[in-house]
Write an enzyme that holds these catalytic residues in place. Structure first.
Site, PDB file in Angstrom:
ATOM      1  N   ASP A 177       7.089   0.400  11.214  1.00 43.51           N
ATOM      2  CA  ASP A 177       6.193  -0.609  10.634  1.00 43.51           C
ATOM      3  C   ASP A 177       7.047  -1.605   9.855  1.00 43.51           C
ATOM      4  O   ASP A 177       7.632  -1.276   8.828  1.00 43.51           O
ATOM      5  CB  ASP A 177       5.174   0.074   9.718  1.00 43.51           C
ATOM      6  CG  ASP A 177       4.166  -0.912   9.135  1.00 43.51           C
ATOM      7  OD1 ASP A 177       4.310  -2.128   9.369  1.00 43.51           O
ATOM      8  OD2 ASP A 177       3.241  -0.463   8.438  1.00 43.51           O
TER       9      ASP A 177
ATOM     10  N   ARG B  14       4.256   1.439  -1.284  1.00 42.62           N
ATOM     11  CA  ARG B  14       5.316   1.516  -2.296  1.00 42.62           C
ATOM     12  C   ARG B  14       5.214   0.370  -3.299  1.00 42.62           C
ATOM     13  O   ARG B  14       4.664  -0.697  -2.998  1.00 42.62           O
ATOM     14  CB  ARG B  14       6.689   1.467  -1.625  1.00 42.62           C
ATOM     15  CG  ARG B  14       7.028   0.146  -0.978  1.00 42.62           C
ATOM     16  CD  ARG B  14       8.377   0.172  -0.252  1.00 42.62           C
ATOM     17  NE  ARG B  14       8.327   1.015   0.939  1.00 42.62           N
ATOM     18  CZ  ARG B  14       9.038   2.127   1.069  1.00 42.62           C
ATOM     19  NH1 ARG B  14       9.865   2.512   0.110  1.00 42.62           N
ATOM     20  NH2 ARG B  14       8.940   2.844   2.165  1.00 42.62           N
TER      21      ARG B  14
ATOM     22  N   SER C  91       9.443   3.401   6.324  1.00 45.67           N
ATOM     23  CA  SER C  91       8.017   3.094   6.323  1.00 45.67           C
ATOM     24  C   SER C  91       7.187   4.353   6.482  1.00 45.67           C
ATOM     25  O   SER C  91       7.640   5.341   7.078  1.00 45.67           O
ATOM     26  CB  SER C  91       7.672   2.118   7.456  1.00 45.67           C
ATOM     27  OG  SER C  91       8.326   0.884   7.267  1.00 45.67           O
TER      28      SER C  91
ATOM     29  N   GLY D 273      -6.639  -6.307   6.434  1.00 42.28           N
ATOM     30  CA  GLY D 273      -7.961  -6.514   7.018  1.00 42.28           C
ATOM     31  C   GLY D 273      -7.900  -7.335   8.294  1.00 42.28           C
ATOM     32  O   GLY D 273      -8.544  -6.997   9.302  1.00 42.28           O
TER      33      GLY D 273
ATOM     34  N   CYS E  89       0.828  -1.211   0.000  1.00 45.70           N
ATOM     35  CA  CYS E  89       0.000   0.000   0.000  1.00 45.70           C
ATOM     36  C   CYS E  89       0.862   1.261   0.000  1.00 45.70           C
ATOM     37  O   CYS E  89       0.412   2.323  -0.427  1.00 45.70           O
ATOM     38  CB  CYS E  89      -0.957   0.000   1.183  1.00 45.70           C
ATOM     39  SG  CYS E  89      -0.146  -0.088   2.797  1.00 45.70           S
TER      40      CYS E  89
END
Length: 421
Positions: free
Chosen positions: A118, A60, A113, A198, A58
Site C-alpha cells: 500500500d 500511523r 504498510s 472514502g 489511519c
C-alpha cells in the site's frame, strides 16, 4: 553516515506509533488532524527545532526530525494530540540515526504498510514535506532524504509487482464485503465521508460490486456530488444521515473526525446492518454492538486479510529491499560529501587569505608586478589543492573523520559544526 554538517549536538530521529503495536483506539489518541499538525509545526519552530516532518494516517502517526533528545519531539506530539507520555512509552518506537533513515525508507516504500504494497503513505509524506517547508522546517538533509524515499517508492512500483492490484484499506473493505455479504449487488450501501479513503472505497465499490444502490453523504455536500457525478451515484444531505442509515444494509464510515460520528442512537431499524469503520480515530461508537442486528468491523480487522495476492507480493520483498539499498547508498554518498564540504570551504578560504597576503608582499617588492597573471596562477593552484583534498576525502579507503581533523589541525581551521545522524 555519522554526521551531518548543520548544527552542533542534534540527532536525527524517527518516532511514533503504528498498527504493529498500537491498536486503533491508541492510534486514535495520537492522531493529528490538519489543524493539530499545523499547530505542532508552529510549536516546533518556536522551540528552535531545526527540521521536522510529521505525518498522521489511519495506520500511523510519526515525526521525523532533528533534536538534542527525542523527548523534545515526543512532547510536541503529546501537546498536540490526546495521547500522553505514558501511553507513548508503552506503545511507540524511537529510531535514531541510520535506523531512523532505514525506517523512513521502509515506510515510504510500502514495506511497513499495514497491507503490504500500500503506497498511499508516499502521498502523505509529500504533503507533510510541503507543509514543513512553509515553516522553514525542511533542511537539506531531510529534503534530500525524502526525495530519495520517493525515488525508491517509484522504482519499487515499476520494477516489482509488490503493489499489483490495489491492496489498500479501501480495497480491503470492498474485498471483505464481497466475501461476507450475499447478493451484494442488491444491497443498499451508504458511504459516509468522501475524503481520500472514502473516494477510493467508492471507486472500488463501483468497480467490483456492480451495485447501483450506493448513496453518498458528506458534511460538505459538493465534495460528495463531485464523486457521485463521476460514478452516477445518489447524494443525500448530511441532515438525512439517520434516515439513510436506517434504510441501508451496509454502512461504510470514513469521515476522519476526531470523535465518533455514528452511535447506536442513530439506528432504529431491526434489519441486519454491517458497519465498516475505516477511520482513525474510530468514528463509530462501540455501543452500536449493543444492537443484535449490527455487526461492526474496523480497519484493523480488514487488514488481517492474507489472500493469495498478498502472499505473492511477499516474494518481491527482497528485490524491493535491494532497490532501497541502492538508493540509500547514493544518499549516503551525498551525505558524506555534505560532511566534508564546510572543511573544504574553510580550507579554500584559508588558502585565499595566504594568497592575498603573498600577493600584497610581492606587489610591494616588484615594480612590474603582473596582477592579472598572479591572480590566475594562484587561483588555479588553490583550486587544484582543494580538489586533491576533496578526492582524498571521497576515497572509500580513507577515514573521513581522521582526515578532516588532520586538515583542520594543519591549516588551523576553525571547527566546523556537525549534526549527528
Amino acid at each position: 553516515m555519522e554526521h551531518y554538517q548543520k548544527s552542533l549536538g542534534t540527532y536525527f530521529y524517527a518516532l511514533g506509533l503504528s498498527y504493529k503495536k498500537a491498536d486503533a483506539e491508541i492510534r486514535g489518541h495520537f492522531s493529528l488532524d490538519e489543524t493539530s499538525k499545523n499547530t505542532l509545526l508552529q510549536q516546533a519552530k518556536a522551540n528552535g527545532i531545526e527540521s521536522l516532518v510529521v505525518t498522521s494516517t489511519c495506520n500511523r502517526t510519526e515525526i521525523y526530525g532533528f533534536a538534542q533528545h527525542p523527548y523534545q519531539l515526543i512532547q510536541l506530539l503529546c501537546d498536540n494530540s490526546k495521547g500522553n507520555v505514558e501511553e507513548f512509552q508503552k506503545y511507540a518506537y524511537i529510531y535514531k540515526g541510520n535506523d531512523a533513515v532505514s525506517h523512513l525508507f521502509k515506510v515510504g516504500s510500502g514495506l511497513d504498510s499495514q497491507i503490504l504494497g500500500d503506497f498511499e503513505i508516499i502521498g502523505q509524506l509529500k504533503k507533510s514535506a510541503s507543509e514543513s517547508k512553509k515553516y522553514n522546517l525542511l533542511n537539506p538533509f531531510l529534503e534530500r532524504l525524502l526525495n530519495s524515499v520517493i525515488q525508491a517508492s517509484k522504482r519499487i512500483k515499476t520494477e516489482t509487482d509488490i503493489s499489483t492490484g490495489a491492496t489498500s484499506v479501501s480495497f480491503a473493505s470492498v474485498h471483505y464485503i464481497l466475501n461476507n455479504v450475499d447478493n451484494v449487488s442488491e444491497k443498499n450501501i451508504l458511504l459516509f465521508g468522501t475524503g481520500k479513503i472514502g473516494r477510493n472505497t467508492c471507486e472500488n465499490l463501483v468497480k467490483h460490486s456492480k451495485n447501483s444502490h450506493i448513496t453518498l453523504i458528506n458534511r460538505t455536500k459538493d465534495k460528495a456530488e463531485a464523486i457521485a457525478g463521476k460514478f452516477n451515484l445518489i447524494v443525500k444531505d448530511y441532515a438525512n444521515l439517520q434516515e439513510e442509515i436506517n434504510k441501508t444494509d451496509i454502512l461504510i464510515v470514513a469521515t476522519g473526525a476526531q470523535n465518533p460520528t455514528v452511535d447506536k442512537h442513530l439506528i432504529q431499524s431491526k434489519k441486519g446492518l454491517l458497519i465498516l469503520d475505516l477511520s482513525i480515530p474510530k468514528n463509530v461508537n462501540e455501543n452500536v454492538t449493543d444492537l443484535k442486528n449490527v455487526k461492526l468491523v474496523h480497519l484493523d480487522d480488514l487488514s488481517q486479510i492474507t489472500d493469495e495476492t498478498l502472499e505473492r507480493r511477499k516474494k518481491h520483498i527482497p528485490v524491493a529491499e535491494s532497490i532501497i539499498e541502492d538508493i540509500k547508498t547514493d544518499f549516503d554518498a551525498w551525505l558524506t560529501t555534505r560532511k566534508f564540504a564546510p572543511t573544504i570551504k574553510a580550507l579554500k578560504d584559508k588558502l585565499l587569505d595566504f594568497k592575498a597576503a603573498e600577493l600584497d608582499t610581492q606587489r610591494k617588492k616588484m615594480a612590474n608586478f603582473n596582477e592579472e597573471q598572479a591572480e590566475l596562477i594562484s587561483n588555479n593552484i588553490i583550486q587544484k589543492i582543494t580538489n586533491h583534498f576533496a578526492h582524498h576525502l571521497k576515497d572509500d579507503l580513507t577515514s573521513t573523520d581522521d582526515s578532516l581533523e588532520l586538515i583542520k589541525k594543519v591549516f588551523q581551521l576553525e571547527n566546523t559544526t556537525t549534526t549527528n545522524v
